[in-house]
Design a protein around this motif. Structure first.
Motif, PDB file in Angstrom:
ATOM      1  N   ARG A  53      -7.443   6.555  -3.967  1.00  0.00           N
ATOM      2  CA  ARG A  53      -7.625   5.572  -2.904  1.00  0.00           C
ATOM      3  C   ARG A  53      -6.623   5.825  -1.782  1.00  0.00           C
ATOM      4  N   ASP A  54      -7.030   5.470  -0.581  1.00  0.00           N
ATOM      5  CA  ASP A  54      -6.180   5.707   0.571  1.00  0.00           C
ATOM      6  C   ASP A  54      -4.883   4.910   0.454  1.00  0.00           C
ATOM      7  N   TYR A  55      -3.746   5.609   0.584  1.00  0.00           N
ATOM      8  CA  TYR A  55      -2.438   4.965   0.427  1.00  0.00           C
ATOM      9  C   TYR A  55      -2.247   3.863   1.458  1.00  0.00           C
ATOM     10  N   GLU A  56      -2.662   4.115   2.686  1.00  0.00           N
ATOM     11  CA  GLU A  56      -2.508   3.117   3.741  1.00  0.00           C
ATOM     12  C   GLU A  56      -3.293   1.852   3.413  1.00  0.00           C
ATOM     13  N   GLU A  57      -4.457   2.044   2.835  1.00  0.00           N
ATOM     14  CA  GLU A  57      -5.286   0.885   2.479  1.00  0.00           C
ATOM     15  C   GLU A  57      -4.663   0.099   1.342  1.00  0.00           C
ATOM     16  N   VAL A  58      -4.121   0.800   0.355  1.00  0.00           N
ATOM     17  CA  VAL A  58      -3.521   0.141  -0.808  1.00  0.00           C
ATOM     18  C   VAL A  58      -2.300  -0.690  -0.408  1.00  0.00           C
ATOM     19  N   THR A  59      -1.509  -0.174   0.542  1.00  0.00           N
ATOM     20  CA  THR A  59      -0.257  -0.855   0.920  1.00  0.00           C
ATOM     21  C   THR A  59      -0.399  -1.676   2.202  1.00  0.00           C
ATOM     22  N   SER A  60      -1.610  -1.883   2.661  1.00  0.00           N
ATOM     23  CA  SER A  60      -1.833  -2.614   3.920  1.00  0.00           C
ATOM     24  C   SER A  60      -1.370  -4.062   3.849  1.00  0.00           C
ATOM     25  N   PHE A  61      -1.229  -4.608   2.634  1.00  0.00           N
ATOM     26  CA  PHE A  61      -0.799  -6.001   2.496  1.00  0.00           C
ATOM     27  C   PHE A  61       0.645  -6.204   2.954  1.00  0.00           C
ATOM     28  N   LEU A  62       1.395  -5.107   3.144  1.00  0.00           N
ATOM     29  CA  LEU A  62       2.784  -5.224   3.599  1.00  0.00           C
ATOM     30  C   LEU A  62       2.887  -5.699   5.042  1.00  0.00           C
ATOM     31  N   GLY A  63       1.802  -5.554   5.803  1.00  0.00           N
ATOM     32  CA  GLY A  63       1.850  -5.927   7.211  1.00  0.00           C
ATOM     33  C   GLY A  63       2.333  -4.781   8.068  1.00  0.00           C
ATOM     34  N   GLN A  64       2.537  -5.028   9.358  1.00  0.00           N
ATOM     35  CA  GLN A  64       2.886  -3.984  10.313  1.00  0.00           C
ATOM     36  C   GLN A  64       4.390  -3.907  10.596  1.00  0.00           C
ATOM     37  N   TRP A  65       4.931  -4.913  11.278  1.00  0.00           N
ATOM     38  CA  TRP A  65       6.328  -4.887  11.691  1.00  0.00           C
ATOM     39  C   TRP A  65       7.124  -5.999  11.018  1.00  0.00           C
ATOM     40  N   GLY A  66       7.116  -5.996   9.686  1.00  0.00           N
ATOM     41  CA  GLY A  66       7.896  -6.975   8.947  1.00  0.00           C
ATOM     42  C   GLY A  66       9.369  -6.599   8.893  1.00  0.00           C
TER      43      GLY A  66
END
Length: 332
Positions: free
Chosen positions: A2-15
């Motif tokens: 699975r795409d790594y970016e998709e899996v970790t997208s829940f982290l948000g952008q500029w937290g």
């Protein structure tokens, strides 16, 4: 996988996690910016002329204008920098005005510098090639470090190599300040060059793998670049107030020790951990990042099957590289 970016997208952008990684890894490039360019000041060549034991040893002292030949440099007539008149009595009267090289060393002006490596080891005239060659040695180290940084980073991890190369750059710069010969200085400068570029590459890779797409673009184009440029800006300020090359090199090395606390704030790359099959460690880092951003992470972030697939792909890539090389050799 699975795409790594998709899996970790829940982290948000500029937290908070992304901002902290962005700032710390960008700031780490500041010493990289001035290490290579420091030779502009460390190896500068002050005005100089031959030392004459029978006269005052200070630069431009009385009597030197009668004992040294003159030369024209950029339209200005100055005392010769690399020759002197042969001492009276050494030859017959008809050849009194013959010249010889500086047999007793040189006298350097202290108007701009207390000392440089040029004044330390008389790197002028016949040995003038040594100062620029030291820069060449440094960039040979940069070339070597460029080839090795990716290999060792893949082998031992991004974080370890990032801090190890920072230590190499800092510690060997300190040792370099205690050099007792030009040869020792140059060998150490080669090692510093390897550490400098390897540290920059490790920071670049680590930031690219820790940050998401939007942060990554800004980090790669602005973050490390501006910090690197800021290092250039700091260098003349250091050199203006510190005119002794050993003290200047020490002053430029000390900021490297300020990055030690970063070890407890910068994690290993989860991408690299996944490629090594260390799923639990990767998940722990992502979970900690999510909590720092005020987000509740999922119970299971990465599937073991996905990691196994990544490991197989990695092994296939390693096997295919020599095969491709062999085919290219056969083609020629």
């Amino acid at each position: 996988m699975r795409d790594y970016e998709e899996v970790t997208s829940f982290l948000g952008q500029w937290g908070p996690f992304q901002r902290l990684m962005y700032i710390l890894l960008s700031l780490s490039s500041i010493p990289n910016g001035y290490v290579g360019m420091a030779m502009v000041f460390l190896a500068d060549i002050p005005p100089h002329h031959c030392r004459l034991p029978f006269l005052n040893s200070s630069y431009g002292g009385p009597g030197y204008n009668l004992s040294l030949p003159t030369q024209e440099v950029k339209g200005e007539v100055i005392l010769s920098r690399c020759s002197r008149y042969t001492e009276r009595g050494a030859l017959d009267a008809e050849s009194i005005q013959s010249t010889e090289r500086c047999l007793d060393g040189f006298v350097f002006s202290k108007e701009r510098y207390v000392s440089t490596i040029v004044t330390e080891w008389n790197l002028v005239c016949e040995d003038a090639w040594k100062a620029p060659f030291s820069v060449t040695v440094f960039f040979f180290g940069v070339l070597t470090g460029s080839f090795l940084s990716g290999i060792i980073s893949d082998r031992y991890g991004r974080k370890f190599i990032f801090f190890a190369t920072m230590a190499v750059q800092t510690i060997f710069s300190v040792i370099q300040a205690a050099s007792n010969s030009w040869e020792m200085f140059s060998v150490l400068y080669f090692i510093v060059g390897m550490g400098q570029i390897a540290n920059y590459c490790a920071a670049f890779i680590l930031g690219s793998e820790l940050l998401n797409k939007s942060c990554r673009i800004s980090f790669a184009t602005l973050g490390v670049s501006l910090s690197y440029a800021f290092g250039y800006v700091c260098l003349p300020l250091f050199a203006y107030f510190i005119r002794d090359w050993r003290r200047l090199l020490l002053a430029l090395s000390v900021p490297g020790f300020l990055y030690i606390p970063m070890w407890w704030f910068i994690p290993e790359s989860p991408r690299w951990l996944l490629s090594q099959g260390r799923v639990e460690e990767a998940e722990a880092i992502i979970s900690a990042a999510a909590k720092k951003n005020g987000i509740t992470p999922p119970d299971v972030i990465f599937k073991r099957d996905d990691t196994a697939e990544l490991m197989v792909t990695k092994c296939l890539i390693k096997v295919e590289i020599p095969v491709i090389t062999l085919h290219l050799a056969d083609a020629f």
